[in-house]
Write a protein that holds these residues in place. Structure first.
Motif, PDB file in Angstrom:
ATOM      1  N   ASP A   1       0.813  -1.215   0.000  1.00  0.00           N
ATOM      2  CA  ASP A   1       0.000   0.000   0.000  1.00  0.00           C
ATOM      3  C   ASP A   1       0.845   1.264   0.000  1.00  0.00           C
ATOM      4  O   ASP A   1       0.444   2.282  -0.563  1.00  0.00           O
ATOM      5  CB  ASP A   1      -0.940  -0.001   1.203  1.00  0.00           C
ATOM      6  N   SER A   2       2.021   1.207   0.631  1.00  0.00           N
ATOM      7  CA  SER A   2       2.878   2.390   0.673  1.00  0.00           C
ATOM      8  C   SER A   2       3.580   2.659  -0.653  1.00  0.00           C
ATOM      9  O   SER A   2       3.940   3.791  -0.939  1.00  0.00           O
ATOM     10  CB  SER A   2       3.910   2.256   1.787  1.00  0.00           C
TER      11      SER A   2
ATOM     12  N   GLU B   1      -3.800   2.923  -5.413  1.00  0.00           N
ATOM     13  CA  GLU B   1      -5.000   2.098  -5.582  1.00  0.00           C
ATOM     14  C   GLU B   1      -5.388   1.909  -7.044  1.00  0.00           C
ATOM     15  O   GLU B   1      -6.180   1.036  -7.365  1.00  0.00           O
ATOM     16  CB  GLU B   1      -6.171   2.735  -4.835  1.00  0.00           C
ATOM     17  N   ASN B   2      -4.841   2.709  -7.942  1.00  0.00           N
ATOM     18  CA  ASN B   2      -5.249   2.687  -9.345  1.00  0.00           C
ATOM     19  C   ASN B   2      -4.430   1.747 -10.218  1.00  0.00           C
ATOM     20  O   ASN B   2      -4.690   1.648 -11.411  1.00  0.00           O
ATOM     21  CB  ASN B   2      -5.179   4.099  -9.927  1.00  0.00           C
TER      22      ASN B   2
END
Length: 91
Positions: A24-25, A29-30
């Motif tokens: 996530d870092s 999200e895309n």
């Protein structure tokens, strides 16, 4: 390979959560991770390598047969027409 990943996720949920935080870092999200992101994902890379160690994709040993009457290997005689398995080990 997916079943091995699922087993690891069930056995080690804290490590999978840590890998998710790392993903996530680095990745938004895309999009999904690419090979260009691998340098920034050392923990995820280590998990993938560990999964490959748990269950290899291809066999790492070869089988050969003994055609002679008897040959000596490690102080034991190997009988004729037996199968020997040679395992490739990387150190």
């Amino acid at each position: 390979m997916l079943s091995v990943f699922m087993l690891a996720a069930v056995l080690y949920p804290n490590e999978m959560a840590r890998a998710q935080v790392e993903l996530d870092s680095v990745v938004s999200e895309n999009r999904i991770p690419t090979f260009e992101d691998q340098a920034q994902l050392p923990y995820v890379t280590a998990i993938v390598k560990e999964l490959l160690r748990w269950r290899t994709v291809a066999p790492i040993g070869t089988q050969i047969g003994s055609l002679s009457r008897s040959c000596s290997l490690c102080y034991e005689g190997i009988p004729r027409r037996c199968t020997q398995v040679h395992i490739l080990v990387r150190q």
